[in-house]
Design a protein around this motif. Structure first.
Motif, short mmCIF file in Angstrom:
data_model
loop_
_atom_site.label_atom_id
_atom_site.label_comp_id
_atom_site.label_asym_id
_atom_site.label_seq_id
_atom_site.Cartn_x
_atom_site.Cartn_y
_atom_site.Cartn_z
N ALA A 114 76.68 58.06 21.02
CA ALA A 114 76.25 57.07 20.03
C ALA A 114 74.99 56.35 20.49
CB ALA A 114 77.38 56.06 19.77
N ILE A 115 74.95 55.98 21.79
CA ILE A 115 73.77 55.30 22.33
C ILE A 115 72.55 56.22 22.30
CG2 ILE A 115 72.78 54.31 24.44
CD1 ILE A 115 75.65 53.33 25.13
N VAL A 116 72.73 57.47 22.74
CA VAL A 116 71.62 58.42 22.75
C VAL A 116 71.12 58.70 21.33
CG1 VAL A 116 71.00 60.83 23.26
CG2 VAL A 116 72.22 59.46 24.96
N THR A 117 72.02 58.73 20.38
CA THR A 117 71.63 58.95 18.98
C THR A 117 70.75 57.80 18.48
OG1 THR A 117 73.68 60.15 18.59
CG2 THR A 117 72.50 59.37 16.65
N LEU A 118 71.12 56.58 18.84
CA LEU A 118 70.28 55.44 18.44
C LEU A 118 68.91 55.51 19.13
CD1 LEU A 118 72.79 52.44 18.31
CD2 LEU A 118 71.68 53.61 16.41
N LEU A 119 68.89 55.95 20.39
CA LEU A 119 67.60 56.14 21.08
C LEU A 119 66.75 57.18 20.34
CD1 LEU A 119 68.48 56.22 24.90
CD2 LEU A 119 67.03 54.55 23.72
N ALA A 120 67.39 58.29 19.91
CA ALA A 120 66.65 59.34 19.19
C ALA A 120 66.10 58.81 17.87
CB ALA A 120 67.57 60.54 18.94
N VAL A 121 66.90 58.02 17.17
CA VAL A 121 66.44 57.44 15.90
C VAL A 121 65.30 56.46 16.16
CG1 VAL A 121 67.11 55.91 14.01
CG2 VAL A 121 68.58 57.83 14.64
N ALA A 122 65.40 55.67 17.23
CA ALA A 122 64.34 54.73 17.57
C ALA A 122 63.04 55.47 17.89
CB ALA A 122 64.76 53.86 18.76
N PHE A 123 63.14 56.60 18.62
CA PHE A 123 61.95 57.38 18.93
C PHE A 123 61.36 57.99 17.66
CE2 PHE A 123 59.83 61.39 20.06
CZ PHE A 123 58.80 60.86 20.83
N TYR A 124 62.22 58.48 16.80
CA TYR A 124 61.77 59.03 15.52
C TYR A 124 61.06 57.96 14.68
CZ TYR A 124 62.19 60.99 10.80
OH TYR A 124 61.94 61.41 9.52
N PHE A 125 61.58 56.74 14.70
CA PHE A 125 60.94 55.62 14.00
C PHE A 125 59.57 55.33 14.61
CE2 PHE A 125 60.05 51.07 13.57
CZ PHE A 125 60.08 50.93 12.20
N PHE A 126 59.47 55.40 15.94
CA PHE A 126 58.19 55.23 16.62
C PHE A 126 57.16 56.26 16.13
CE2 PHE A 126 55.62 57.04 20.11
CZ PHE A 126 54.76 55.97 20.35
N LEU A 127 57.61 57.52 15.97
CA LEU A 127 56.70 58.56 15.45
C LEU A 127 56.21 58.21 14.04
CD1 LEU A 127 58.46 61.88 16.58
CD2 LEU A 127 56.53 60.70 17.67
N ALA A 128 57.10 57.64 13.21
CA ALA A 128 56.69 57.24 11.86
C ALA A 128 55.59 56.18 11.91
CB ALA A 128 57.90 56.71 11.07
N THR A 129 55.68 55.27 12.88
CA THR A 129 54.63 54.25 13.00
C THR A 129 53.31 54.88 13.45
OG1 THR A 129 55.14 53.69 15.32
CG2 THR A 129 56.34 52.47 13.61
N ARG A 130 53.37 55.98 14.24
CA ARG A 130 52.14 56.69 14.64
C ARG A 130 51.45 57.29 13.41
NH1 ARG A 130 51.30 53.74 18.50
NH2 ARG A 130 53.01 52.69 17.43
N VAL A 131 52.25 57.82 12.48
CA VAL A 131 51.68 58.39 11.25
C VAL A 131 51.02 57.28 10.43
CG1 VAL A 131 52.17 59.63 9.10
CG2 VAL A 131 53.34 60.29 11.21
N ALA A 132 51.71 56.14 10.32
CA ALA A 132 51.16 55.02 9.56
C ALA A 132 49.80 54.59 10.14
CB ALA A 132 52.15 53.85 9.55
#
Lengths: 150, 150, 150
Positions: free
Chosen positions: B23-41
């Protein structure tokens, strides 16, 4: 002894242990996402963008982006939604899930008209995701690695 | 009898039965994925690619593809991750999930510079997904259709 | 007392409570989705569409759209699939999940040849998703908010 036995029988289906309100809100979110897919299908005809193309007309592209951006946010929404429901609160997750759908509906209504008008809905759905993420962290940390007794 | 009763009460929340580290690692993965979205923005502004367009500048497109490819792999990652955690091992799934995030970070760092530099990170994250997939199969087959006693 | 104790011990892993056939079908769906990703990778070479571009050749774009459309439908498929399995029936969900994979395979075979030939497979996979959605609603409503006894 009888009470103990009936409690055990109640576990014969995993559904008895699962969130209720979050499951309903998740189906609503999927139904709304499906509605957005039908808007893209209609827009292909309306703006004469022939498949396999998904660009070439800016009015089409805004509708296309509404659907695609909602897909892009699905992991960021669904994962924290269910972790929040499982580890913290079914009701809290369901309420924030409803807020996400409202934000997404405003995002669709705004972005369909103009690029800038997507922002209010976008920020509402972002806020819902961030709160769900925080709720999931709080729930997981509170429970700890030794929640299960054996 | 007392021990039996307390064990039953422990099931009053599904969270007690769920993976912890995954569960913790999944939240880390989602947080990293969100970081990538900010790079696109940010890249939309930096390379002057105005929404709803998502192409037109090759430097922008590489950043866009990092985010999109990570989304494309989400089902291939998240599904085996959680099936491996549920049916085989929370710890094993979590460790492989961390390897996936590391691979994805290298993929982002490489692809941002040049198309060919995406490959080392890509193969690391692919390997993590394949191992999670194998782990999920092993766990499911070992358990069999009659794991639940009634 | 002995039977009661062994039943309790059976809950020491969440996997004993989870769907079996749906888990297998889900891995098949992910494997097929991964196969589609490899078709896109090959098509990049075959039709000379150099990354980060994902358009520019209509034969490439049809293959690309097969994969992307399958991704677009993942939330609409996976969420009802698992809610149907959890709240209604593992077997029913698994059978409809297989129908979805068959529809997706026909969609790939058809769309690879021509845009119009995608439709039979598309409608089969849509029907599977709609039935899974209905199954999930029925299961959730039948169970109600008070399924869990304490």
């Amino acid at each position: 002894m009888g009470g103990s036995t009936s409690a055990i029988l109640a576990f014969s289906n995993i559904g008895d242990l699962l969130p209720y309100y979050t499951a309903i809100v998740t189906l609503l979110a999927v139904a709304f996402y499906f509605f957005l897919a039908t808007r893209v299908a209609l827009a292909h005809g309306k703006f004469n963008v022939k498949l396999p193309a998904t660009s070439g007309d800016v009015d089409f592209e805004r509708i296309f982006r509404v659907h695609m951006n909602t897909l892009e946010w699905m992991p960021t929404f669904l994962v924290p939604l269910w972790l929040c429901a499982f580890y913290l609160s079914d009701i809290a997750a369901a309420v924030l899930g409803l807020a996400w759908i409202v934000g997404r509906a405003l995002y669709f209504a705004g972005y369909s008209k103009a690029v800038e008008k997507r922002l209010p809905g976008f920020f509402i759905q972002s806020a819902a995701c961030i709160l769900l993420f925080i709720g999931a962290i709080v729930g997981i940390v509170m429970r700890g690695p030794h929640g299960f007794p054996f």
